[in-house]
Design an enzyme around this catalytic site. Structure first.
Site, short mmCIF file in Angstrom:
data_model
loop_
_atom_site.label_atom_id
_atom_site.label_comp_id
_atom_site.label_asym_id
_atom_site.label_seq_id
_atom_site.Cartn_x
_atom_site.Cartn_y
_atom_site.Cartn_z
N CYS A 164 0.88 -1.17 0.00
CA CYS A 164 0.00 0.00 0.00
C CYS A 164 0.91 1.22 0.00
O CYS A 164 2.12 1.09 0.18
CB CYS A 164 -0.94 0.02 1.20
SG CYS A 164 -2.34 1.17 0.94
N CYS A 191 0.02 4.12 1.93
CA CYS A 191 -0.30 5.06 3.01
C CYS A 191 0.81 5.23 4.04
O CYS A 191 0.91 6.27 4.67
CB CYS A 191 -1.62 4.69 3.69
SG CYS A 191 -1.73 3.00 4.24
N CYS A 225 -3.80 6.33 0.75
CA CYS A 225 -3.34 5.06 0.16
C CYS A 225 -2.95 5.18 -1.31
O CYS A 225 -2.67 4.18 -1.96
CB CYS A 225 -4.41 3.99 0.31
SG CYS A 225 -4.86 3.68 2.02
N LYS A 256 -12.13 -5.24 2.61
CA LYS A 256 -11.58 -4.44 3.70
C LYS A 256 -12.54 -3.30 3.98
O LYS A 256 -12.85 -2.49 3.10
CB LYS A 256 -10.21 -3.90 3.28
CG LYS A 256 -9.54 -3.04 4.32
CD LYS A 256 -8.14 -2.67 3.88
CE LYS A 256 -7.46 -1.79 4.90
NZ LYS A 256 -6.12 -1.39 4.45
N ARG A 293 -10.90 6.99 4.76
CA ARG A 293 -10.64 6.05 3.68
C ARG A 293 -11.94 5.50 3.07
O ARG A 293 -11.95 4.46 2.43
CB ARG A 293 -9.79 4.88 4.19
CG ARG A 293 -8.49 5.28 4.87
CD ARG A 293 -7.36 4.32 4.53
NE ARG A 293 -6.21 4.36 5.44
CZ ARG A 293 -5.30 5.34 5.48
NH1 ARG A 293 -5.41 6.39 4.70
NH2 ARG A 293 -4.28 5.25 6.33
N GLU A 328 -16.76 -7.69 -4.24
CA GLU A 328 -15.33 -7.38 -4.08
C GLU A 328 -14.49 -8.66 -4.15
O GLU A 328 -13.47 -8.71 -4.83
CB GLU A 328 -15.07 -6.68 -2.74
CG GLU A 328 -15.29 -5.19 -2.74
CD GLU A 328 -14.21 -4.42 -3.52
OE1 GLU A 328 -13.28 -5.03 -4.06
OE2 GLU A 328 -14.33 -3.19 -3.59
N LYS A 336 -11.31 -8.23 6.44
CA LYS A 336 -10.69 -7.41 7.47
C LYS A 336 -11.60 -6.26 7.84
O LYS A 336 -12.12 -5.61 6.93
CB LYS A 336 -9.37 -6.88 6.91
CG LYS A 336 -8.62 -5.94 7.79
CD LYS A 336 -7.44 -5.40 7.05
CE LYS A 336 -6.87 -4.28 7.88
NZ LYS A 336 -5.95 -3.47 7.15
N SER A 390 -5.69 -4.20 14.66
CA SER A 390 -5.10 -3.56 15.84
C SER A 390 -6.13 -3.26 16.93
O SER A 390 -5.89 -3.53 18.11
CB SER A 390 -4.39 -2.27 15.41
OG SER A 390 -5.26 -1.42 14.69
N TYR A 434 -2.00 -9.94 16.03
CA TYR A 434 -0.93 -9.49 16.92
C TYR A 434 -0.81 -10.41 18.13
O TYR A 434 0.13 -10.29 18.91
CB TYR A 434 -1.22 -8.04 17.36
CG TYR A 434 -1.35 -7.12 16.16
CD1 TYR A 434 -0.22 -6.64 15.51
CD2 TYR A 434 -2.60 -6.80 15.63
CE1 TYR A 434 -0.33 -5.85 14.37
CE2 TYR A 434 -2.72 -6.01 14.50
CZ TYR A 434 -1.59 -5.54 13.87
OH TYR A 434 -1.71 -4.78 12.75
C1 PBG Z 1 -2.75 -0.11 5.09
C2 PBG Z 1 -3.23 -1.05 6.14
C3 PBG Z 1 -4.00 -0.77 7.28
C4 PBG Z 1 -4.11 -1.95 8.00
C5 PBG Z 1 -3.41 -2.93 7.29
N1 PBG Z 1 -2.90 -2.34 6.13
C6 PBG Z 1 -4.55 0.50 7.80
C7 PBG Z 1 -5.60 1.24 7.10
O1 PBG Z 1 -6.20 0.81 6.12
O2 PBG Z 1 -5.81 2.36 7.55
C8 PBG Z 1 -4.81 -2.11 9.32
C9 PBG Z 1 -4.27 -3.17 10.22
C10 PBG Z 1 -4.64 -3.04 11.65
O3 PBG Z 1 -5.44 -2.18 12.08
O4 PBG Z 1 -4.13 -3.87 12.41
N2 PBG Z 1 -3.61 0.11 4.05
ZN ZN Z 2 -3.28 2.10 2.76
#
Ligand code: PBG
Ligand code: ZN
Length: 328
Positions: free
Chosen positions: A123, A125, A133, A198, A220, A236, A251, A277, A316
């Site tokens: 990505c 970002c 991104c 996502k 986003r 998707e 995700k 996260s 994690y």
């Molecule tokens: C980047 C990306 C993100 C995550 C994985 N790849 C962040 C986002 O889309 O803002 C999130 C992973 C997480 O929260 O653990 N595009």
């Molecule tokens: Zn990104």
């Protein structure tokens, strides 16, 4: 059919051995993928404030960490990079000497890490100074220009030795473009794990501290999905599969178990789920407060993600879970 009082479902729950015999879902170490954040410098190991136990690490520390993962029999990592310099077009993302490229080469140079599967997140970002991104035109992310840069990033990761490429951007057509670029450069054997479904999610909050990738304005929602939608999730996933994705990802995981279930049932593809996260930090925080039993809720959340249909889980908690699986 027999029914109560002759039928009693509790019969199989009295004896622990019987309970083990009738268990339907197993969390295995083989299912776990551990996310790691690579930063410039040496001897860097900064704990992420909102993610206890998660660190930004320089490459030297990363190598020690990888050794520990191999010892714990965790089979795979996914790498996120914190670049030296950010700019409007995320140049370090597709620089052959960028942070991820150097990290992958360093891992691949170690014979004791040869069985560790290295997945790289693709990505822009983390690499753009505006935190979006892709490439911007005013406040709009340009799809096709971004996709071309993502393909360069993917090829650069593959050249460094990445085993799997994982695009997380949610631009249209990126899987097809990345596949074509990888094939053209003779990386026909490198699989694509696409973040196919996502969602635009509040659960990514702590990650943006970890990867230093919060958008400087806006959000986003112009590319990530609306929480409310599941028919669109199917579309998707379908388009990424048609474009050549080998593994599809959903995700976040915990709040989207229905989506994992539907995608797995419908396509029967190797399916990954990302316990993100915020999911991690909420369980950690409540555990630290002694409001919940952290280990128990961790295992429950991971088992639920597998039960929904995930074949593999990015989490994690991989190290904590691997230690517990060991004991069983
Ligand atoms: C980047 C990306 C993100 C995550 C994985 N790849 C962040 C986002 O889309 O803002 C999130 C992973 C997480 O929260 O653990 N595009
Ligand atoms: Zn990104």
């Amino acid at each position: 059919m027999a029914n109560y009082p002759s039928k009693r479902l509790r019969r199989l729950r009295y004896h622990p051995v019987v309970r083990d015999m009738v268990r339907e879902t197993y969390l295995r170490k083989e299912d776990l993928i551990y996310p790691l954040f690579v930063a410039p410098g040496e001897k860097v190991k900064n704990e992420v404030k909102s993610m206890p136990g998660v660190y930004q690490m320089s490459i030297d520390i990363l190598l020690e960490e990888c050794k520990e993962l191999v010892d714990l029999e965790i089979p795979a990592i996914i790498l996120f990079g914190i670049p030296e310099k950010k700019d409007a077009v995320g140049s370090e993302a597709y620089d052959d000497n960028g942070i991820i490229q150097r990290a992958v080469r360093a891992i691949k140079a170690k014979t004791e890490l040869k069985n560790l599967l290295v997945i790289t997140d693709v990505c822009l970002c983390e690499y753009t100074d505006h935190g979006h991104c892709g490439v911007l035109d005013g406040e709009n992310i340009l799809n096709d220009e971004t996709v071309n840069l993502l393909a360069r990033e993917a090829v650069s990761h593959a050249k460094a030795g990445a085993d799997i490429i994982a695009p997380s951007d949610m631009m249209d057509g990126r899987v097809a473009t990345i596949r074509k670029a990888l094939d053209y450069k003779q990386f026909t054997h490198v699989p694509i794990m696409s973040y196919a479904v996502k969602y635009a999610s509040g659960y990514y909050g702590p990650f943006r501290d970890a990867a230093d990738s919060a958008p400087s304005f806006g959000d986003r929602r112009s590319h990530q999905m609306d929480t409310a939608n599941t028919e669109e999730a199917i579309r998707e996933a379908e388009s990424d599969i048609e474009e050549g994705a080998d593994i599809i990802m959903v995700k976040p995981a915990g709040a989207y178990l229905d989506v994992i279930y539907r995608v797995k049932q419908k396509f029967g593809m190797p399916t990954a789920a990302y316990q993100v996260s915020g999911e991690y930090s909420m369980i950690k925080a409540a555990g630290k407060m002694d409001w919940i039993d952290e280990e128990r809720v961790m295992m429950e959340s991971l088992t639920a993600i597998k039960r929904a249909g995930a074949d593999m889980i990015l989490t994690y908690f991989a190290k904590d879970a691997a230690k517990l699986i060991e004991k069983h």
